[in-house]
Motif scaffolding. Sequence first.
Motif, mmCIF file in Angstrom:
data_model
loop_
_atom_site.group_PDB
_atom_site.id
_atom_site.type_symbol
_atom_site.label_atom_id
_atom_site.label_comp_id
_atom_site.label_asym_id
_atom_site.label_seq_id
_atom_site.Cartn_x
_atom_site.Cartn_y
_atom_site.Cartn_z
ATOM 1 N N PHE A 1 0.834 -1.196 0.000
ATOM 2 C CA PHE A 1 0.000 0.000 0.000
ATOM 3 C C PHE A 1 0.874 1.254 0.000
ATOM 4 C CE2 PHE A 1 -3.123 3.027 1.257
ATOM 5 C CZ PHE A 1 -4.351 2.490 0.927
ATOM 6 N N LEU A 2 1.869 1.259 0.885
ATOM 7 C CA LEU A 2 2.731 2.446 0.999
ATOM 8 C C LEU A 2 3.563 2.647 -0.262
ATOM 9 C CD1 LEU A 2 3.939 2.276 4.702
ATOM 10 C CD2 LEU A 2 2.213 3.757 3.710
ATOM 11 N N ASP A 3 4.028 1.541 -0.847
ATOM 12 C CA ASP A 3 4.814 1.672 -2.082
ATOM 13 C C ASP A 3 3.984 2.344 -3.169
ATOM 14 O OD1 ASP A 3 6.985 0.547 -0.953
ATOM 15 O OD2 ASP A 3 6.744 -1.431 -1.867
ATOM 16 N N GLU A 4 2.722 1.926 -3.272
ATOM 17 C CA GLU A 4 1.847 2.528 -4.290
ATOM 18 C C GLU A 4 1.612 4.004 -3.987
ATOM 19 O OE1 GLU A 4 0.916 1.340 -7.071
ATOM 20 O OE2 GLU A 4 1.489 -0.741 -6.769
ATOM 21 N N MET A 5 1.414 4.312 -2.711
ATOM 22 C CA MET A 5 1.171 5.707 -2.318
ATOM 23 C C MET A 5 2.389 6.577 -2.630
ATOM 24 S SD MET A 5 -1.742 6.150 -1.217
ATOM 25 C CE MET A 5 -2.662 4.783 -1.782
ATOM 26 N N ARG A 6 3.556 6.002 -2.384
ATOM 27 C CA ARG A 6 4.792 6.759 -2.632
ATOM 28 C C ARG A 6 4.919 7.064 -4.125
ATOM 29 N NH1 ARG A 6 8.064 3.442 -0.157
ATOM 30 N NH2 ARG A 6 7.877 4.264 1.935
#
Length: 307
Positions: free
Chosen positions: A169-174
């Motif tokens: 999730f965080l990778d996509e948000m980044r």
Amino acid sequence: MPPVIHVDHLCHRYGNRYIYKDLNFSISPGKIYGLLGKNGVGKTTLIKILMGFLRPVSGTCKVFNEPSHALTPDARARIGLLFEGHVAYEFLSICQIEKFYAPFYPDWDTGIYYRMVDKLNLRPNHLIRQMSCGQRSQVVLGLLMAQQPELLLLDDYSIGLDAGYRRLFLDEMREYSGQGNRTVFLTSHVIQDMEDFVDEVIFLERGGRLMVTSLEQFKNSFTCFRLPVSTNNDTPGISQSITREQMLSACPMLKNIEIHHDHWDLFTFSSGRKLADALNHINMPGNLLEPVDLSLEDAFIGYTGRY
Ligand SMILES: Nc1ncnc2c1ncn2[C@@H]1O[C@H](COP(=O)(O)OP(=O)(O)OP(=O)(O)O)[C@@H](O)[C@H]1O
């Protein structure tokens, strides 16, 4: 550039209990903001006001320069919302929910949605309610990313996710936030996730006190020093007869103190030298201070206190 979010003299209460009386802050475009605060300080309330679910009692909360409780459809189409990690309409299937969302968003990109959900290796008619929490979060990601919003408001995206899905999730948000002036405003109880992720932190304290700072600035300026406790008054250290409250009032540069059986941890925005001088000045053993390395979670607990 005008702020994406502007909160001015915001006041909210439930019944006659005030959550904040005078909240003020602005959010600039192109950054990731993490809203941090202990349980019950009013983070979800603020998110609900930003999302337009609640109307503030007084003051203003503007998103894209419009009152958040009365956004025009154009402004709404620029915002991606995730409330407490939930995806609504769980009775729909993977392909039905895509068709349902698409018409609301002018920049909708079906390809982005399927790039996310294809990773699940499920049939397009698989129902969302028959998915695991992590699988649902992948659908949520697809729905959020396909909107190509300028602002993402994420309330507790991490609920129920294991470390792998949280990371995904965080990778996509980044990746999302790295494109243009896209802004993310999120809350999470998993502080360690924020450490490598957010640019700015917003600390909300009970009663509505608020501090907005860059994560880097906070980590560089908020520090902890350890002071040993003198055992039976025959080893060097702070006397056992001194209370936490006495120390806090004698040394205003201390933000917080955590007491352990053989040492005290002193949290401050001041340098070690200044703190040592201040302690020596009030006959405390400032020369015994030892700096302590802090993770963001340690610093968060040091800043807000444990309870
Ligand atoms: N609908 C409501 N009616 C009355 N009080 C409420 C309502 N919603 C929240 N509260 C109270 O307002 C305060 C702030 O709640 P809120 O959910 O905003 O906190 P929070 O910071 O998001 O907490 P958490 O980290 O536990 O999710 C709490 O004391 C809560 O009990």
